[in-house]
Design a protein around this motif. Structure first.
Motif, PDB file in Angstrom:
ATOM      1  N   GLU A 214       0.855  -1.354  -0.526  1.00 54.60           N
ATOM      2  CA  GLU A 214      -0.164  -0.234   0.150  1.00 54.60           C
ATOM      3  C   GLU A 214       0.804   1.141  -0.269  1.00 54.60           C
ATOM      4  O   GLU A 214       0.261   2.054  -0.730  1.00 54.60           O
ATOM      5  CB  GLU A 214      -0.966   0.037   1.357  1.00 54.60           C
ATOM      6  CG  GLU A 214      -2.325  -1.118   0.737  1.00 54.60           C
ATOM      7  CD  GLU A 214      -2.951  -0.959   1.696  1.00 54.60           C
ATOM      8  OE1 GLU A 214      -3.033   0.046   3.246  1.00 54.60           O
ATOM      9  OE2 GLU A 214      -3.647  -2.387   2.878  1.00 54.60           O
ATOM     10  N   LYS A 215       1.640   1.813   0.352  1.00 62.03           N
ATOM     11  CA  LYS A 215       2.790   2.434   0.824  1.00 62.03           C
ATOM     12  C   LYS A 215       4.644   2.669   0.052  1.00 62.03           C
ATOM     13  O   LYS A 215       4.683   3.611  -0.765  1.00 62.03           O
ATOM     14  CB  LYS A 215       3.018   2.955   2.465  1.00 62.03           C
ATOM     15  CG  LYS A 215       1.717   3.381   2.913  1.00 62.03           C
ATOM     16  CD  LYS A 215       0.556   4.197   2.716  1.00 62.03           C
ATOM     17  CE  LYS A 215      -0.417   4.722   2.714  1.00 62.03           C
ATOM     18  NZ  LYS A 215      -1.153   5.705   2.791  1.00 62.03           N
TER      19      LYS A 215
ATOM     20  N   HIS B 242      -4.710   2.171  -8.687  1.00 61.03           N
ATOM     21  CA  HIS B 242      -4.926   2.933  -7.862  1.00 61.03           C
ATOM     22  C   HIS B 242      -4.373   3.602  -6.531  1.00 61.03           C
ATOM     23  O   HIS B 242      -4.794   4.306  -6.148  1.00 61.03           O
ATOM     24  CB  HIS B 242      -6.767   2.673  -7.112  1.00 61.03           C
ATOM     25  CG  HIS B 242      -6.602   1.536  -6.427  1.00 61.03           C
ATOM     26  ND1 HIS B 242      -6.770   0.208  -6.231  1.00 61.03           N
ATOM     27  CD2 HIS B 242      -6.522   1.859  -4.988  1.00 61.03           C
ATOM     28  CE1 HIS B 242      -6.592   0.076  -5.468  1.00 61.03           C
ATOM     29  NE2 HIS B 242      -6.685   0.273  -4.234  1.00 61.03           N
ATOM     30  N   ARG B 243      -3.493   2.336  -5.850  1.00 64.11           N
ATOM     31  CA  ARG B 243      -2.145   2.729  -4.731  1.00 64.11           C
ATOM     32  C   ARG B 243      -1.674   3.339  -5.522  1.00 64.11           C
ATOM     33  O   ARG B 243      -1.391   4.929  -4.660  1.00 64.11           O
ATOM     34  CB  ARG B 243      -2.308   1.395  -4.011  1.00 64.11           C
ATOM     35  CG  ARG B 243      -3.221   0.814  -3.623  1.00 64.11           C
ATOM     36  CD  ARG B 243      -2.251  -0.622  -3.014  1.00 64.11           C
ATOM     37  NE  ARG B 243      -3.510  -1.087  -1.784  1.00 64.11           N
ATOM     38  CZ  ARG B 243      -3.629  -2.439  -2.293  1.00 64.11           C
ATOM     39  NH1 ARG B 243      -2.737  -2.758  -2.717  1.00 64.11           N
ATOM     40  NH2 ARG B 243      -4.567  -2.600  -1.617  1.00 64.11           N
TER      41      ARG B 243
ATOM     42  N   ALA C 247      -3.468   7.423  -5.867  1.00 69.28           N
ATOM     43  CA  ALA C 247      -3.548   7.937  -4.662  1.00 69.28           C
ATOM     44  C   ALA C 247      -2.656   8.576  -4.051  1.00 69.28           C
ATOM     45  O   ALA C 247      -2.449  10.087  -3.800  1.00 69.28           O
ATOM     46  CB  ALA C 247      -3.775   7.126  -3.318  1.00 69.28           C
ATOM     47  N   LEU C 248      -1.165   8.592  -4.592  1.00 68.45           N
ATOM     48  CA  LEU C 248      -0.052   9.450  -3.748  1.00 68.45           C
ATOM     49  C   LEU C 248       0.762  10.037  -5.165  1.00 68.45           C
ATOM     50  O   LEU C 248       1.421  10.776  -4.272  1.00 68.45           O
ATOM     51  CB  LEU C 248       1.164   8.289  -3.235  1.00 68.45           C
ATOM     52  CG  LEU C 248       0.405   7.162  -2.470  1.00 68.45           C
ATOM     53  CD1 LEU C 248       0.798   5.937  -2.407  1.00 68.45           C
ATOM     54  CD2 LEU C 248       0.155   8.192  -0.914  1.00 68.45           C
TER      55      LEU C 248
ATOM     56  N   ASP D 275      -0.581  15.495  -9.792  1.00 68.32           N
ATOM     57  CA  ASP D 275      -1.695  14.842 -11.118  1.00 68.32           C
ATOM     58  C   ASP D 275      -1.748  14.826 -12.243  1.00 68.32           C
ATOM     59  O   ASP D 275      -2.425  14.275 -12.743  1.00 68.32           O
ATOM     60  CB  ASP D 275      -2.781  16.493 -10.820  1.00 68.32           C
ATOM     61  CG  ASP D 275      -3.157  16.845  -9.442  1.00 68.32           C
ATOM     62  OD1 ASP D 275      -3.198  16.070  -8.919  1.00 68.32           O
ATOM     63  OD2 ASP D 275      -3.690  18.265  -9.826  1.00 68.32           O
TER      64      ASP D 275
ATOM     65  N   ALA E 103      -1.149  10.426 -11.629  1.00 63.73           N
ATOM     66  CA  ALA E 103      -2.327  10.138 -11.823  1.00 63.73           C
ATOM     67  C   ALA E 103      -3.505  10.314 -12.387  1.00 63.73           C
ATOM     68  O   ALA E 103      -4.084   9.066 -12.608  1.00 63.73           O
ATOM     69  CB  ALA E 103      -3.055  11.066 -10.677  1.00 63.73           C
TER      70      ALA E 103
ATOM     71  N   HIS F 101      -4.369   6.844 -14.477  1.00 66.37           N
ATOM     72  CA  HIS F 101      -6.729   6.860 -14.361  1.00 66.37           C
ATOM     73  C   HIS F 101      -6.810   6.243 -15.922  1.00 66.37           C
ATOM     74  O   HIS F 101      -7.503   5.210 -16.701  1.00 66.37           O
ATOM     75  CB  HIS F 101      -7.134   7.822 -13.965  1.00 66.37           C
ATOM     76  CG  HIS F 101      -6.775   8.571 -12.726  1.00 66.37           C
ATOM     77  ND1 HIS F 101      -6.890   9.676 -12.262  1.00 66.37           N
ATOM     78  CD2 HIS F 101      -6.570   7.624 -11.787  1.00 66.37           C
ATOM     79  CE1 HIS F 101      -6.902   9.555 -11.296  1.00 66.37           C
ATOM     80  NE2 HIS F 101      -6.450   8.142 -11.014  1.00 66.37           N
TER      81      HIS F 101
ATOM     82  N   PHE G 298     -10.591   3.324  -9.007  1.00 71.66           N
ATOM     83  CA  PHE G 298      -9.984   5.172  -8.757  1.00 71.66           C
ATOM     84  C   PHE G 298     -11.430   5.539  -7.965  1.00 71.66           C
ATOM     85  O   PHE G 298     -12.599   5.221  -8.863  1.00 71.66           O
ATOM     86  CB  PHE G 298      -9.741   5.143 -10.163  1.00 71.66           C
ATOM     87  CG  PHE G 298      -9.145   4.649 -10.611  1.00 71.66           C
ATOM     88  CD1 PHE G 298      -7.290   4.979 -10.270  1.00 71.66           C
ATOM     89  CD2 PHE G 298      -8.843   4.090 -11.978  1.00 71.66           C
ATOM     90  CE1 PHE G 298      -6.245   4.343 -10.635  1.00 71.66           C
ATOM     91  CE2 PHE G 298      -7.471   3.593 -12.475  1.00 71.66           C
ATOM     92  CZ  PHE G 298      -6.262   3.773 -11.851  1.00 71.66           C
ATOM     93  N   PRO G 299     -11.526   6.687  -7.649  1.00 72.67           N
ATOM     94  CA  PRO G 299     -12.882   7.744  -6.976  1.00 72.67           C
ATOM     95  C   PRO G 299     -13.328   8.439  -8.663  1.00 72.67           C
ATOM     96  O   PRO G 299     -12.103   8.500  -9.707  1.00 72.67           O
ATOM     97  CB  PRO G 299     -12.129   9.138  -6.241  1.00 72.67           C
ATOM     98  CG  PRO G 299     -10.791   9.135  -7.069  1.00 72.67           C
ATOM     99  CD  PRO G 299     -10.427   7.467  -7.137  1.00 72.67           C
TER     100      PRO G 299
ATOM    101  N   SER H 202     -12.274  11.276 -10.609  1.00 68.84           N
ATOM    102  CA  SER H 202     -10.649  11.090 -11.567  1.00 68.84           C
ATOM    103  C   SER H 202     -11.014  10.820 -12.869  1.00 68.84           C
ATOM    104  O   SER H 202      -9.733  10.637 -13.168  1.00 68.84           O
ATOM    105  CB  SER H 202      -9.752  10.375 -10.496  1.00 68.84           C
ATOM    106  OG  SER H 202      -9.847   9.232 -10.352  1.00 68.84           O
TER     107      SER H 202
END
Length: 165
Positions: A6-7, A44-45, A48-49, A52, A55, A59, A136-137, A140
Motif C-alpha cells: 500500500e505505501k 489506484h494505490r 492516490a499518492l 496530478d 495520476a 487513470h 479509482f475515485p 478522477s
C-alpha cells in the motif's frame, strides 16, 4: 505485507517516475508497474499518492484496460469466432473479422465520441467498470481529465488493434 504493497512500493515507484519521467505508452506503464512489484489491479494505490500529472496518466491507463475487458465481453457475447465460413448477420453475410471490426469501431466510438449518448455510455458503463476493476475515485475519471489522443493509443494497445489514418 499489506503495508509494503500500500505505501512502500508506490512511493518507490513514484520516486523512480520523478527521476526518469512518466512512461510514454501502455507497454511501458506495464513494465514499470511490474518492475516495481505492483500488480496492475493496484494502480489506484500509486495514483492516490501521485502528482496530478502522473495520476491522470494512471487513470487513463485504467480506462483503456477497462475498455479492453468491455471489448472482450462484447466479442464473447457475439462469438464471431464460432462461425464457420460466412454467416448471416443483419441480413448480410459477415465474416468473423468483419463482426469483430464493427464491434471494435462501435466501442471506440462510444468511448471517444462527444454526443449525449456517448456521455451516457461513459457515465453508466465505462466509469462503473473502471471503478470496479481499479478502485479509482469517480471524480478522477471525468471525461475532461482525459486526453482523447493518448486514450486512443492506450486502447489500441490493450485491445490489440491499430487504426490507420
Amino acid at each position: 505485507t499489506a503495508r509494503r504493497a500500500e505505501k512502500e512500493l508506490p512511493v518507490r515507484l513514484l520516486e523512480r517516475l520523478h527521476a526518469e519521467g512518466i512512461p510514454s505508452d501502455s507497454r511501458r506503464w506495464t513494465e514499470v508497474l511490474h518492475a516495481a512489484g505492483i500488480n496492475i489491479r493496484h494502480m489506484h494505490r500509486v495514483a492516490a499518492l501521485a502528482s496530478d500529472t502522473i495520476a491522470q496518466a494512471i487513470h487513463q491507463e485504467g480506462i483503456a484496460r477497462s475498455v479492453k475487458w468491455m471489448l472482450r465481453q462484447r466479442l464473447w457475447q457475439q462469438k464471431p469466432w464460432a462461425a464457420v465460413g460466412q454467416r448471416a448477420a443483419d441480413g448480410i453475410h459477415s465474416s468473423a473479422e468483419r463482426i469483430a471490426a464493427r464491434t471494435v469501431v462501435a466501442l471506440f466510438n462510444q468511448v471517444l465520441g462527444a454526443s449525449h449518448e456517448h456521455e451516457r455510455f461513459w457515465a453508466e458503463e465505462l466509469l462503473p467498470e473502471t471503478i470496479r476493476r481499479f478502485g479509482f475515485p469517480a471524480a478522477s475519471l471525468e471525461r475532461h481529465r482525459v486526453n482523447p489522443c493518448a486514450l486512443l493509443l492506450a486502447m489500441e494497445h490493450h485491445c490489440g488493434v491499430k487504426f490507420e489514418v
